[in-house]
Enzyme design. Sequence first.
Site, PDB file in Angstrom:
ATOM      1  CD  GLU A  75       0.936   4.180 -12.101  1.00 21.58           C
ATOM      2  OE1 GLU A  75       1.982   3.813 -12.528  1.00 21.58           O
ATOM      3  OE2 GLU A  75       1.188   2.888 -12.101  1.00 21.58           O
TER       4      GLU A  75
ATOM      5  CB  SER B 195       0.695  -6.885  -0.420  1.00 20.13           C
ATOM      6  OG  SER B 195      -0.400  -6.523  -0.053  1.00 20.13           O
TER       7      SER B 195
ATOM      8  CE  LYS C  67       1.654  -1.222  -5.637  1.00 22.15           C
ATOM      9  NZ  LYS C  67       1.204  -1.296  -6.840  1.00 22.15           N
TER      10      LYS C  67
END
Lengths: 411, 267
Positions: A125, A393, A103
């Site tokens: 969010e 990830s 991210k």
Amino acid sequence: MLEYVKPMAANNQPYELPDEHGHFGQFGGIYVAETLIPALDELREEYQRAMKDPAFLAEFEYELKHYVGRPSPLYHARRWSDELGGAQIYLKREDLNHTGAHKINNTIGQALLARRMGKKRVIAETGAGQHGVASATVAARYGLECVVYMGAEDVARQAPNVFRMKLLGASVVAVESGSRTLKDAMNEAMRDWVTNVDSTYYIIGTCAGPHPYPQLVRDFQSVIGEECKVQCAEQIGRQPDAVVACVGGGSNAIGIFYPYIDVPGVRLIGVEAGGNGVETGRHAAPLTSNARPGVLHGQRVNLMQDENGQIVDTHSISAGLDYPGVGPEHCYLNEIGRAEYVAINDDEALTAFHDLCRYEGIIPALESSHALAHGAKMASQMSRDQIIVINLSGRGDKDIPTIARLDGIVL
Amino acid sequence: MSRIQNAFTRLKAAGQQALIPYITAGDPHPGATVSLMHALVAGGADIIELGVPFTDPSADGPVIQRAAERALAHGVSLRQIITMVAEFRKADSDTPVVLMGYANPVEAMGYEAFAKAASAAGIDGLLTVDLPPEEAIDRVAILKRYGIDPIFLLALTTPPARARAVAELAAGYVYYVSLKGVTGAANLDVGSVATKLAELRQYIPLPIGVGFGIRDAASARAVAAVADAVVIGSRIVQEFEAGESGLAGRLTDFVAGVRSAMNAPRA
């Protein structure tokens, strides 16, 4: 210097998507209330300028290298591959990034854009909390005020990340409306943005939402696939037979897929959250379940909905995949058949979670465990000289309370 | 001439502005909606905006979000709402009814099927909050073929070029969002509304209604001095939160109070 070269589609036609209005075929677009349109126009124009500005790209690259710790390793999971007895599994180690997931690649890019646009306040969010943490992190790094919206149910099941965001100076707002998960957090973030549009930059965490978000998130995340191509060439001497990644909104998947779209012979496989099983209806797998296209959160995408067009509740053990839609570019890649989409159930993801802990000494995120589980399934059907890259990830520290609870352990 | 055009023509002749109350269809339950629509008309509503509830009302504040949740708890669907309007039309053939909501319920039904059924039921317009003109062109053509007016939003942030684009597609009236925010926010600035409407009128020949943030007779009267129509949503839906008992009477009284303030002679 990073270069963003448009890939070619497999049929040698240039793959130049989205179009100027953000369409990937019938998907994507801009479906928002009028008040936000000028803000999206401004963002698109600034983004286009930034991506042609060597100083912007150099700063992005510098931050990825020195703050995030890129390039992330491509790691040959030899012991797990031997145990599975088939294809060689390589893991793209996004879990080793600063903040523990992919991210951060996107939040750095967007925070640099926010700063360029003179915005002093950012909102985000979050589902699992990884994007919230990555947003809070860059807000601290660049001196921006940060508010993170998180569904109340996710606040409860991802307590360590909530605390982490607060440590980083962000405010976390628990969203009590609707199903109290990621989609409702996104609704609340859009309400904040429409109210504070002059001062505020909305950092969307996945390759979803109105144009230009799916495009810019893809471009910031495509560093994953660009590195992977170089690392495969160096370490293996060729590109993999398959690239596997989990898909909620789909940002880590599009990040590793995008540079491979024009590479023939590389299968691209997105793994959705099968929850209790796609056949039970309790899942978060819009593509695997052939959900109809619909409009939500500013985009037209395959969407889990009832016959009246109401969005249905989703289910997944991993908060980060618990979303009824999927980014428009994945919908398009699915429709044209360039990428394949499958689902992995909660149970299968948990098994892969434990296997990676035991065989490789790596605790993966529950989201990534879906990709691991499908990669393992595939590997066992393939020969030992074949190669699968799985995008790992994120790391699983945030999921330890969930795993402990499932095992009946009180920490 | 459409019912919406008729209404504005009649009001203009009388030197008045339209009063457009909003309620969410199916709130507090599906059986109540038709009689509550009549109650709004009894108080002096000129046009009714009937909300189509959606699970993810990202442009609405908490009051209208809760209304949608109450309606959806009863499984209210777009098809049912069309039937409600057909029922309303049996006793009221004049008051225009505009459905207001989000794109997906209409997408799910299909624009052709929607427009056909809506037209037969006597629905006059459709306002989808999350369908800006760029995505609306094909859909608008279908609506117009069945005589349904596409109602578009304009905002404080809308530049002139977009206002022109909206003018080419819109029919009936356009809805000016008077503040940056969600429905029910309370920071309306009448001075800035007047300035922006004067600008927009250069591009928009249709009547312009103003909504978001109008909460009482005084703010409605102030807005009526500069707009062609006044839209009141959250303040009316608040009445639903006080319970169903006496609700129709309270709606009639509230609308009548606003209507008389709007009509009172100006010094």
